[in-house]
Design a protein around this motif. Structure first.
Motif, PDB file in Angstrom:
ATOM      1  N   ALA A   1     -12.858   6.351 -36.824  1.00 25.35           N
ATOM      2  CA  ALA A   1     -13.212   5.117 -37.640  1.00 25.35           C
ATOM      3  C   ALA A   1     -13.415   5.654 -39.074  1.00 25.35           C
ATOM      4  CB  ALA A   1     -14.236   4.350 -37.141  1.00 25.35           C
ATOM      5  N   ALA A   2     -13.553   6.906 -39.323  1.00 31.17           N
ATOM      6  CA  ALA A   2     -13.686   7.343 -40.914  1.00 31.17           C
ATOM      7  C   ALA A   2     -13.049   6.687 -41.905  1.00 31.17           C
ATOM      8  CB  ALA A   2     -13.320   8.863 -40.880  1.00 31.17           C
ATOM      9  N   HIS A   3     -13.660   6.477 -42.953  1.00 29.35           N
ATOM     10  CA  HIS A   3     -13.319   5.574 -44.068  1.00 29.35           C
ATOM     11  C   HIS A   3     -12.131   6.240 -44.741  1.00 29.35           C
ATOM     12  CE1 HIS A   3     -13.616   3.753 -47.994  1.00 29.35           C
ATOM     13  NE2 HIS A   3     -14.225   2.925 -47.606  1.00 29.35           N
ATOM     14  N   VAL A   4     -11.935   7.674 -44.642  1.00 33.38           N
ATOM     15  CA  VAL A   4     -10.677   8.203 -45.238  1.00 33.38           C
ATOM     16  C   VAL A   4      -9.463   8.003 -44.379  1.00 33.38           C
ATOM     17  CG1 VAL A   4     -11.036  10.325 -43.963  1.00 33.38           C
ATOM     18  CG2 VAL A   4      -9.612  10.263 -46.081  1.00 33.38           C
ATOM     19  N   LEU A   5      -9.535   7.852 -43.061  1.00 29.75           N
ATOM     20  CA  LEU A   5      -8.529   7.392 -42.451  1.00 29.75           C
ATOM     21  C   LEU A   5      -7.832   6.267 -42.587  1.00 29.75           C
ATOM     22  CD1 LEU A   5      -9.731   9.478 -39.189  1.00 29.75           C
ATOM     23  CD2 LEU A   5      -8.120  10.343 -40.954  1.00 29.75           C
TER      24      LEU A   5
ATOM     25  N   LEU B   1     -12.517  16.331 -50.597  1.00 24.34           N
ATOM     26  CA  LEU B   1     -13.668  15.158 -50.401  1.00 24.34           C
ATOM     27  C   LEU B   1     -13.153  13.938 -49.598  1.00 24.34           C
ATOM     28  CD1 LEU B   1     -16.625  14.347 -50.543  1.00 24.34           C
ATOM     29  CD2 LEU B   1     -16.063  13.751 -52.831  1.00 24.34           C
ATOM     30  N   VAL B   2     -13.599  13.911 -48.416  1.00 25.16           N
ATOM     31  CA  VAL B   2     -13.293  12.631 -47.795  1.00 25.16           C
ATOM     32  C   VAL B   2     -14.374  11.941 -47.297  1.00 25.16           C
ATOM     33  CG1 VAL B   2     -11.200  13.762 -46.932  1.00 25.16           C
ATOM     34  CG2 VAL B   2     -13.178  13.926 -45.475  1.00 25.16           C
ATOM     35  N   GLY B   3     -14.056  10.666 -47.500  1.00 20.32           N
ATOM     36  CA  GLY B   3     -15.298   9.543 -46.908  1.00 20.32           C
ATOM     37  C   GLY B   3     -15.372   9.492 -45.400  1.00 20.32           C
ATOM     38  N   THR B   4     -16.476   9.606 -44.923  1.00 19.14           N
ATOM     39  CA  THR B   4     -16.517   9.604 -43.437  1.00 19.14           C
ATOM     40  C   THR B   4     -17.473   8.356 -42.701  1.00 19.14           C
ATOM     41  OG1 THR B   4     -18.463  11.355 -43.583  1.00 19.14           O
ATOM     42  CG2 THR B   4     -16.490  12.199 -43.628  1.00 19.14           C
ATOM     43  N   ASP B   5     -17.801   7.355 -43.332  1.00 15.71           N
ATOM     44  CA  ASP B   5     -18.424   6.260 -42.969  1.00 15.71           C
ATOM     45  C   ASP B   5     -17.696   5.859 -41.594  1.00 15.71           C
ATOM     46  OD1 ASP B   5     -20.537   6.214 -44.660  1.00 15.71           O
ATOM     47  OD2 ASP B   5     -20.180   4.212 -45.418  1.00 15.71           O
ATOM     48  N   PRO B   6     -18.187   5.822 -40.523  1.00 13.54           N
ATOM     49  CA  PRO B   6     -17.309   5.193 -39.225  1.00 13.54           C
ATOM     50  C   PRO B   6     -17.497   3.677 -39.212  1.00 13.54           C
ATOM     51  CG  PRO B   6     -19.580   6.227 -38.541  1.00 13.54           C
ATOM     52  CD  PRO B   6     -19.536   6.169 -40.073  1.00 13.54           C
TER      53      PRO B   6
ATOM     54  N   SER C   1     -21.137   8.045 -46.550  1.00 18.84           N
ATOM     55  CA  SER C   1     -21.206   9.606 -46.174  1.00 18.84           C
ATOM     56  C   SER C   1     -19.964  10.258 -46.441  1.00 18.84           C
ATOM     57  CB  SER C   1     -21.538   9.444 -44.657  1.00 18.84           C
ATOM     58  OG  SER C   1     -20.523   8.831 -43.940  1.00 18.84           O
ATOM     59  N   ALA C   2     -19.956  11.474 -46.661  1.00 21.63           N
ATOM     60  CA  ALA C   2     -18.645  12.073 -46.779  1.00 21.63           C
ATOM     61  C   ALA C   2     -18.793  13.384 -46.636  1.00 21.63           C
ATOM     62  CB  ALA C   2     -18.412  12.074 -48.556  1.00 21.63           C
ATOM     63  N   LEU C   3     -17.484  14.155 -46.425  1.00 20.74           N
ATOM     64  CA  LEU C   3     -17.364  15.547 -46.266  1.00 20.74           C
ATOM     65  C   LEU C   3     -16.825  16.478 -47.195  1.00 20.74           C
ATOM     66  CD1 LEU C   3     -17.406  17.868 -44.091  1.00 20.74           C
ATOM     67  CD2 LEU C   3     -15.351  16.812 -43.271  1.00 20.74           C
ATOM     68  N   LEU C   4     -17.203  17.241 -47.916  1.00 18.22           N
ATOM     69  CA  LEU C   4     -16.920  18.133 -48.871  1.00 18.22           C
ATOM     70  C   LEU C   4     -16.604  19.508 -48.465  1.00 18.22           C
ATOM     71  CD1 LEU C   4     -16.403  18.580 -52.066  1.00 18.22           C
ATOM     72  CD2 LEU C   4     -18.807  18.824 -52.289  1.00 18.22           C
ATOM     73  N   TYR C   5     -15.233  19.960 -48.808  1.00 18.80           N
ATOM     74  CA  TYR C   5     -15.053  21.546 -48.127  1.00 18.80           C
ATOM     75  C   TYR C   5     -14.271  22.157 -49.192  1.00 18.80           C
ATOM     76  CZ  TYR C   5     -10.931  19.406 -46.042  1.00 18.80           C
ATOM     77  OH  TYR C   5      -9.842  18.619 -45.524  1.00 18.80           O
TER      78      TYR C   5
ATOM     79  N   CYS D   1      -6.144  12.050 -56.276  1.00 19.99           N
ATOM     80  CA  CYS D   1      -6.344  11.574 -55.051  1.00 19.99           C
ATOM     81  C   CYS D   1      -4.966  11.872 -54.088  1.00 19.99           C
ATOM     82  CB  CYS D   1      -6.667  10.318 -55.023  1.00 19.99           C
ATOM     83  SG  CYS D   1      -5.589   9.179 -55.754  1.00 19.99           S
ATOM     84  N   GLY D   2      -5.408  11.896 -52.806  1.00 20.63           N
ATOM     85  CA  GLY D   2      -3.792  12.188 -51.988  1.00 20.63           C
ATOM     86  C   GLY D   2      -3.217  11.198 -51.991  1.00 20.63           C
ATOM     87  N   ALA D   3      -3.565   9.868 -52.091  1.00 16.82           N
ATOM     88  CA  ALA D   3      -2.740   8.837 -52.203  1.00 16.82           C
ATOM     89  C   ALA D   3      -1.495   8.855 -53.220  1.00 16.82           C
ATOM     90  CB  ALA D   3      -3.473   7.344 -52.327  1.00 16.82           C
ATOM     91  N   ASN D   4      -1.911   9.420 -54.456  1.00 17.89           N
ATOM     92  CA  ASN D   4      -0.763   9.344 -55.356  1.00 17.89           C
ATOM     93  C   ASN D   4       0.415  10.281 -54.905  1.00 17.89           C
ATOM     94  OD1 ASN D   4      -2.471   8.067 -57.131  1.00 17.89           O
ATOM     95  ND2 ASN D   4      -3.305   9.838 -58.341  1.00 17.89           N
ATOM     96  N   TYR D   5      -0.006  11.384 -54.160  1.00 16.15           N
ATOM     97  CA  TYR D   5       1.081  12.122 -53.734  1.00 16.15           C
ATOM     98  C   TYR D   5       1.739  11.482 -52.664  1.00 16.15           C
ATOM     99  CZ  TYR D   5      -1.414  15.563 -56.789  1.00 16.15           C
ATOM    100  OH  TYR D   5      -1.805  16.106 -57.765  1.00 16.15           O
ATOM    101  N   ALA D   6       1.127  10.768 -51.793  1.00 14.74           N
ATOM    102  CA  ALA D   6       1.640   9.960 -50.683  1.00 14.74           C
ATOM    103  C   ALA D   6       2.810   8.860 -51.351  1.00 14.74           C
ATOM    104  CB  ALA D   6       1.037   9.215 -49.954  1.00 14.74           C
ATOM    105  N   MET D   7       2.352   8.271 -52.500  1.00 14.05           N
ATOM    106  CA  MET D   7       3.262   7.300 -52.936  1.00 14.05           C
ATOM    107  C   MET D   7       4.325   8.003 -53.684  1.00 14.05           C
ATOM    108  SD  MET D   7       0.505   4.491 -54.896  1.00 14.05           S
ATOM    109  CE  MET D   7      -0.708   5.366 -54.896  1.00 14.05           C
TER     110      MET D   7
END
Ligand code: PLP
Ligand code: COI
Length: 341
Positions: free
Chosen positions: A47-51, A128-133, A144-148, A185-191
């Motif tokens: 359910a993570a925000h990023v997904l 960096l991705v948003g992880t709020d479930p 909440s977020a995960l940075l790696y 942001c990843g979405a720019n590349y997807a678009m």
């Protein structure tokens, strides 16, 4: 590190190093444990925000092996600053620059044995991705977020090394929406993927799509765009519609240092026709480095830039940039951050 292929023999970014750094934020600052961990899968909620809502940003920078065998990260502070800006623009938890800087340096140091000699380098990918479930959080930012930070030994981004590239000028379909062009942001590349794949399927010689919606040339799918001649370099004036490349900024400073006049302004596709007869064009980017453009395809017509080969000003600027990156020249702008090798 055993049994990994030569980075020049596989596509850019497909070899991953043995170590990475991670930090999580949970309604507060990112907590970094202060040391690298083995590269491996990450756990996030389905359910993570990023997904669901696309809260994902990244950076791309490089560490280079220096002439004396040591390592240096190129323009670390500028990339950290841009990532902090991207996080703010996508409403991700605020990045503390010192934490991210430490995470990059620790990852590079842990992977130091995997850094190839020039012209290879170590590509550094902070993410960096948003992880709020929370699948209801469509209109709420993640707390909440995960940075790696992961690393990849790389060779050339464009297959075949330094060679004149072919660009397709795209004047009707934008890369992304104007207000998010400057966000990495990843979405720019997807678009941009659909138009890029369609262009390449229609003509396999095309290396990059050059986006010029409204007859305003901005950037390609993975790099910024420049025109050059013996006196001048020209590139698009900054605004929020395209990525503010760190290499772009470096080329501008270097060009000024070398005595070129720099023009930051809009570039009209019609100008290309004129320019192609007597000038040069090139791309700039961390992955692309500084890449000559030999051909531009516009409305099915082929425009040869100069004689279709890498121009002398392009190669001069490229050499000046690379020399600073690899420690073959002094660093008058303080662009190198030394790292334990
Ligand atoms: N524009 C786009 C769309 C990019 O993906 C990149 C690569 O990062 C660039 C421009 C160049 O930016 P930089 O020089 O910071 O790598
Ligand atoms: C970079 O140059 O760092 C980029 O992000 C380009 C990417 C498409 C590899």
């Amino acid at each position: 590190m055993t049994g990994k292929p030569d980075p020049f023999s596989v596509p850019f970014g497909t070899i991953l190093c043995d170590w990475m750094t991670t930090a999580r934020a949970n309604d507060g600052p990112y907590v970094y444990r202060g040391s690298p961990e083995p590269y491996g899968d990450l756990t996030i909620s389905p359910a993570a925000h990023v997904l669901h809502y696309g809260s994902a940003i990244f950076e791309g920078l490089k560490a280079h092996r220096q002439a004396d065998g040591s390592l240096a990260v190129f323009r670390l502070d500028s990339h950290v600053e841009r990532m902090a800006t991207s996080a703010a623009l996508l409403r991700l938890p605020r990045i503390d620059p010192d934490t991210l800087r430490r995470m990059v340096i620790d990852a590079v140091e842990a992977n130091s044995e995997e850094v190839p000699d020039p012209p290879g380098s170590l590509y550094i990918r902070p993410t960096l991705v948003g992880t709020d479930p929370d699948i209801g959080a469509a209109a709420r930012p993640t707390r909440s977020a995960l940075l790696y930070v992961v690393n990849s030994p790389v060779g050339d981004y464009f297959k075949g090394g330094v060679r004149p590239l072919t660009l397709l000028l795209e004047t009707s379909i934008p890369r992304t929406v104007p207000q998010f062009g400057m966000v990495k942001c990843g979405a720019n590349y997807a678009m941009a993927l659909g138009v890029t794949l369609d262009s390449m399927a229609a003509n396999e010689a095309i290396d990059q799509v050059l986006f010029a919606t409204g007859d305003d040339i901005t950037e390609t799918g993975a790099a910024n765009f420049f025109l050059a001649d013996d006196e001048r370099v020209i590139t698009r004036r900054l605004d929020e519609s395209f990525l503010h490349g760190v290499t772009r900024a470096s080329v501008i400073e270097l060009a000024q240092h070398l005595g070129y006049e720099v023009e930051e302004r809009t570039i009209d596709p019609d100008e290309l026709i004129d320019w192609a007869e007597r000038g040069e064009a090139f791309l700039s980017g961390t992955a692309a480095v500084l890449a000559p453009v030999g051909t531009i395809i516009r409305d099915g017509m082929t425009l040869t830039v100069g004689d279709g080969q890498p121009g002398p000003n392009t190669m001069r600027l490229r050499q000046a940039l690379v020399d600073i990156q690899v420690g073959a020249a002094p660093d008058p702008f303080n662009w190198r951050t030394p790292v334990r090798g």
